[in-house]
Design a protein around this motif. Sequence first.
Motif, short mmCIF file in Angstrom:
data_model
loop_
_atom_site.label_atom_id
_atom_site.label_comp_id
_atom_site.label_asym_id
_atom_site.label_seq_id
_atom_site.Cartn_x
_atom_site.Cartn_y
_atom_site.Cartn_z
N PRO A 120 0.80 -1.31 -0.08
CA PRO A 120 0.03 0.04 -0.19
C PRO A 120 1.02 1.42 0.07
O PRO A 120 0.36 2.31 -0.13
CB PRO A 120 -0.92 -0.08 1.33
N LEU A 121 2.05 1.03 0.24
CA LEU A 121 3.01 2.36 0.31
C LEU A 121 3.74 2.67 -1.05
O LEU A 121 4.25 3.60 -0.85
CB LEU A 121 4.11 2.11 1.43
N ALA A 122 3.64 1.83 -1.87
CA ALA A 122 4.42 2.02 -3.07
C ALA A 122 4.30 3.14 -3.88
O ALA A 122 4.95 3.98 -4.44
CB ALA A 122 4.11 0.80 -3.93
N ARG A 123 2.74 3.64 -3.83
CA ARG A 123 2.43 4.66 -4.69
C ARG A 123 2.95 6.00 -4.01
O ARG A 123 3.73 6.90 -4.60
CB ARG A 123 0.86 5.02 -4.54
N LEU A 124 2.78 6.15 -2.69
CA LEU A 124 3.60 7.32 -2.08
C LEU A 124 4.98 7.30 -2.35
O LEU A 124 5.62 8.36 -2.55
CB LEU A 124 3.25 7.33 -0.66
N SER A 125 5.59 6.13 -2.35
CA SER A 125 6.81 5.68 -2.36
C SER A 125 7.60 6.60 -4.07
O SER A 125 8.36 7.08 -3.68
CB SER A 125 7.48 4.51 -2.14
N GLY A 126 6.74 6.05 -4.81
CA GLY A 126 7.12 6.36 -5.92
C GLY A 126 6.99 8.11 -6.40
O GLY A 126 7.84 8.77 -6.88
N LEU A 127 5.81 8.55 -5.80
CA LEU A 127 5.69 10.02 -5.83
C LEU A 127 6.79 10.61 -5.09
O LEU A 127 7.26 11.79 -5.70
CB LEU A 127 4.46 10.39 -5.04
N LEU A 128 7.09 10.30 -3.88
CA LEU A 128 8.10 11.08 -3.28
C LEU A 128 9.33 10.96 -3.68
O LEU A 128 10.36 12.02 -4.05
CB LEU A 128 8.23 10.32 -1.76
N ALA A 129 9.72 9.77 -4.49
CA ALA A 129 10.87 9.70 -5.11
C ALA A 129 10.90 10.65 -6.42
O ALA A 129 12.07 11.45 -6.43
CB ALA A 129 11.09 8.22 -5.74
N ILE A 130 10.13 10.98 -7.20
CA ILE A 130 10.13 11.95 -8.24
C ILE A 130 10.10 13.26 -7.73
O ILE A 130 11.19 14.09 -8.21
CB ILE A 130 8.58 11.91 -8.93
N ALA A 131 9.37 13.67 -6.81
CA ALA A 131 9.56 14.88 -6.09
C ALA A 131 10.85 15.37 -5.64
O ALA A 131 11.24 16.58 -5.70
CB ALA A 131 8.47 15.00 -4.97
N LEU A 132 11.55 14.45 -4.71
CA LEU A 132 12.69 14.69 -4.40
C LEU A 132 13.69 14.99 -5.46
O LEU A 132 14.69 15.70 -5.20
CB LEU A 132 13.13 13.73 -3.34
N LEU A 133 13.52 14.15 -6.56
CA LEU A 133 14.82 14.16 -7.60
C LEU A 133 14.44 15.64 -8.15
O LEU A 133 15.48 16.27 -8.55
CB LEU A 133 14.51 13.11 -8.55
N ALA A 134 13.23 15.97 -8.15
CA ALA A 134 12.93 17.29 -9.09
C ALA A 134 13.47 18.40 -8.29
O ALA A 134 13.83 19.39 -8.78
CB ALA A 134 11.15 17.48 -9.10
N GLY A 135 13.29 18.35 -6.83
CA GLY A 135 13.79 19.50 -5.95
C GLY A 135 15.31 19.62 -6.13
O GLY A 135 15.95 20.55 -6.16
N GLY A 136 15.90 18.43 -6.07
CA GLY A 136 17.34 18.55 -6.03
C GLY A 136 17.83 18.89 -7.30
O GLY A 136 18.86 19.71 -7.23
N LEU A 137 17.27 18.31 -8.38
CA LEU A 137 17.94 18.76 -9.71
C LEU A 137 17.68 20.47 -9.91
O LEU A 137 18.23 21.01 -10.46
CB LEU A 137 17.12 18.02 -10.87
N ALA A 138 16.44 20.77 -9.39
CA ALA A 138 16.04 22.36 -9.46
C ALA A 138 17.25 22.99 -8.70
O ALA A 138 17.74 23.81 -9.42
CB ALA A 138 14.99 22.74 -8.69
N VAL A 139 17.69 22.69 -7.86
CA VAL A 139 18.72 23.31 -6.96
C VAL A 139 20.07 23.40 -7.62
O VAL A 139 20.81 24.26 -8.19
CB VAL A 139 18.99 22.77 -5.52
N LEU A 140 20.48 22.11 -8.27
CA LEU A 140 21.50 21.99 -8.90
C LEU A 140 21.59 22.75 -10.15
O LEU A 140 22.61 23.54 -10.72
CB LEU A 140 21.63 20.50 -9.46
N VAL A 141 20.58 22.74 -11.08
CA VAL A 141 20.50 23.58 -12.17
C VAL A 141 20.44 25.18 -11.86
O VAL A 141 21.23 26.07 -12.55
CB VAL A 141 19.27 23.26 -12.98
N LEU A 142 19.79 25.73 -10.96
CA LEU A 142 19.72 27.00 -10.61
C LEU A 142 21.07 27.61 -9.99
O LEU A 142 21.19 28.91 -10.09
CB LEU A 142 18.66 27.22 -9.52
N ASP A 143 21.93 26.65 -9.57
CA ASP A 143 23.13 27.16 -9.31
C ASP A 143 24.42 27.24 -10.32
O ASP A 143 25.35 27.69 -10.17
CB ASP A 143 23.84 26.01 -8.19
#
Lengths: 404, 239, 159
Positions: free
Chosen positions: A87-110
């Motif tokens: 039952p946790l799999a969907r949340l798990s996948g969502l969080l993975a995408i969101a965290l990666l997007a956040g990290g990449l945004a920082v990397l690109v903006l720097d």
Amino acid sequence: MTHIHYRQIEGRSLGYYALLALLGALVAAGLAAAWYMEHNGHWVTGMSNQIVWGTPHVFAVFLIVAASGALNAASVAAVFGRAPYKPLARLSGLLAIALLAGGLAVLVLDLGRPDRLIVAMTHYNFKSIFAWNIFLYTGFIALVVVYLWMMLERRLNAYSRPVGVFAFAWRLVLTTGTGSIFGFLVARQAYDAAVLAPLFIAMSLSFGGAIFILVLLAACRGTGRPLGDELLRRLKNLQGVFVLAVLYFVAVHHLTNLYLAERQGVERFLLLDGGVYTRTFWIGQVLIGSVLPLLIFFTARAGARALIAFGCVLVLLGGLAQMYVFLIGGQAWPMPLFPGKEVSSGFGDGAIAAYSPSLPEVLLGAGGIGIALALVALALKALPFLPESLADTDDDPHHKTGAA
Amino acid sequence: MNRRDVLGLGAAAVTATLLAPGLRLIELARARAPEEAATGRRRWGLLIDASKCGDCDACVTACRDENGWDGHGRPATDAQWIRKVTLTDRQTGHVQALPLMCQHCADPPCVDVCPTGASFKRADGIVLVDKHICIGCRYCMMACPYQARSFVHEDVTNQKHHAPRGKGTVESCTLCVHRVDAGGIPACVEACGKNGNKAMVFGDLKDGQSEIARRLARASSLQIRPDLNLNTGVRYQNI
Amino acid sequence: MKAIVAVVAALFTVAALGWALLAYAHSGHDGKKPARVPLPNMATYKGEQCVEPAAEMRRNHMKYILHQRDETMHKGIRTTRHSLKNCINCHADPKTGSVRGKDGFCESCHAYAAVRPDCFSCHSDKPEQEARNTAGVRPAAVRARAAENVRRAVSGKTP
């Protein structure tokens, strides 16, 4: 497993809007900081020609590493067939995408020239680990989107397992790639080690797991959905193992370096007389980030939710401390140009490089966290990622909750 | 070998026979025409004799004037294409000084790691940054063992025409590629010969007759960080 | 029947929109109303003829410059015909000594077309002659051009 019922969160409470406002403010502050840094140039930050990657990279690498680890729960369900995690799999996948997007945004903006991001998509040097990572990151996002689709679309549920297995393999390669950004740097004694790849995988399991538990606790509490003690017990014990795994690889890395005469200088700097880096290592990474959470995870009852959440927060603080020591401390130690000679120049040769994080850098990094969490909050309202109930009895296939 | 090369060689041979002592003319015959691409038949390099290099910074000043990288009085973030480094032996206390810049490696780590290919090595061995496609990620600065690269941390105005540089990109010693392409020698070498201690020699490492190749063949020399096996184009003697 | 009405209505709408657009486009040129965006300053100061026909340059100058850029950067080919320096040497306003500024050759047209050129974040916007006085040494490209001219003269080719 048709008995799991997912539902969007209501998302109309004052608390939800307050959360969105808070995250929105974080994102706005991060964007403003990025604009300020780009407009003036990087001299307004703490970064220099010696410390070329600073606090934004601490946050960016932390988020990117955590992203692949956030997929843990889905992987445990898909690859190792553990039903309670399903039952946790969907949340798990969502969080993975969101965290990666956040990290990449920082990397690109720097970047020095973020306006040239398109160049990074059109010009490739295939010998560069960075270039490989561009494919690994975008591929990961695409793969997890497909994985989520297979899970959300009932007709396609049957395919979710093979996609999940593939996503698990991909995330291992991805974190190997992230670790190798440093592992392949022959010139710098604090990096240049094959063990960085498995170390980064262990870090991803630990950081991503801790964020997952925190988001799960917050989401269930905020929406009043039940969360079973047995499930939480499994999650916290697993988290304890991940923290131990990180400690193990960190120990191996340092012991290897300590054995080599040429690297005793850098080890002495990091572990003994490096001032802020030594303190951040022993107090931040080891005590706060590892020892205390281990005590909590292996002694606390599953019912002690506040304590478990506190343990997860400690893991994340320790993780940031670890990234700081690794990234900034690793660069602060001068490169060995002439073994056996004292080296000095007007360009920082032979000297410990000075660095102190500036406000814009910290805001940009925090903005990345804001982006990740805001994406999660919005997605939970838009699509059914969260089960109606995670009570322990729901693991029993004969138990039925309300109709869909 | 195409017709132009044959003709060029012929002309050079004739000139050399007639005016053998006139070194200047031989040099001119070797200069590349503007429409000719740099080739791998040459590899440009530097030889620096540390025993001659003393307490002077003629090379650094000349480079700064030539390429216009004078900074804003902020040593941590100002660019530094070439710097003087002082070495003190920990055991014996022996002190030496030498200039350090991009070592123009045959296997440059900066080129390996650059995601866009902005860091590249020209056919004649000169390692450059194509600032048109540099995105400012600074991975090359993490990878360079010599700390030879600088990030442009703030706006630049009044750039030299032959040395464009701008905020947000990475740069380093170009071996004065604009001079070399016109048949000249790098500004640092010229200054070291005129105002310095004549410690630097520039030339074609692949040309056995060049001064640099003959001196390298005569006496022992070394690369900095030889353990990395980067086959640097800048060599040192008497360190 | 409904379908026919719909098609006619759609055609009518498209025609009306097209007419409105044409009318709008012409409004800037009829002399009565000033254009909303000032027309670019296309004054030239030197020479009779650009390196390629003007119409070709207007449309494709960026391709020539981009091609030359990669040739020079990566191969060390330093012909001047299509180089950015050559553009600037001819087109810089003698008053401001630049191709930028409100009436600058590059900037005024790029402002009109709403395209941001990325050249001048690194390249000088002034002709080389200006810089020669301050630099003190003969710029290498001038030497290179001289060499090129000599070569052309020798080989009998004309530019």
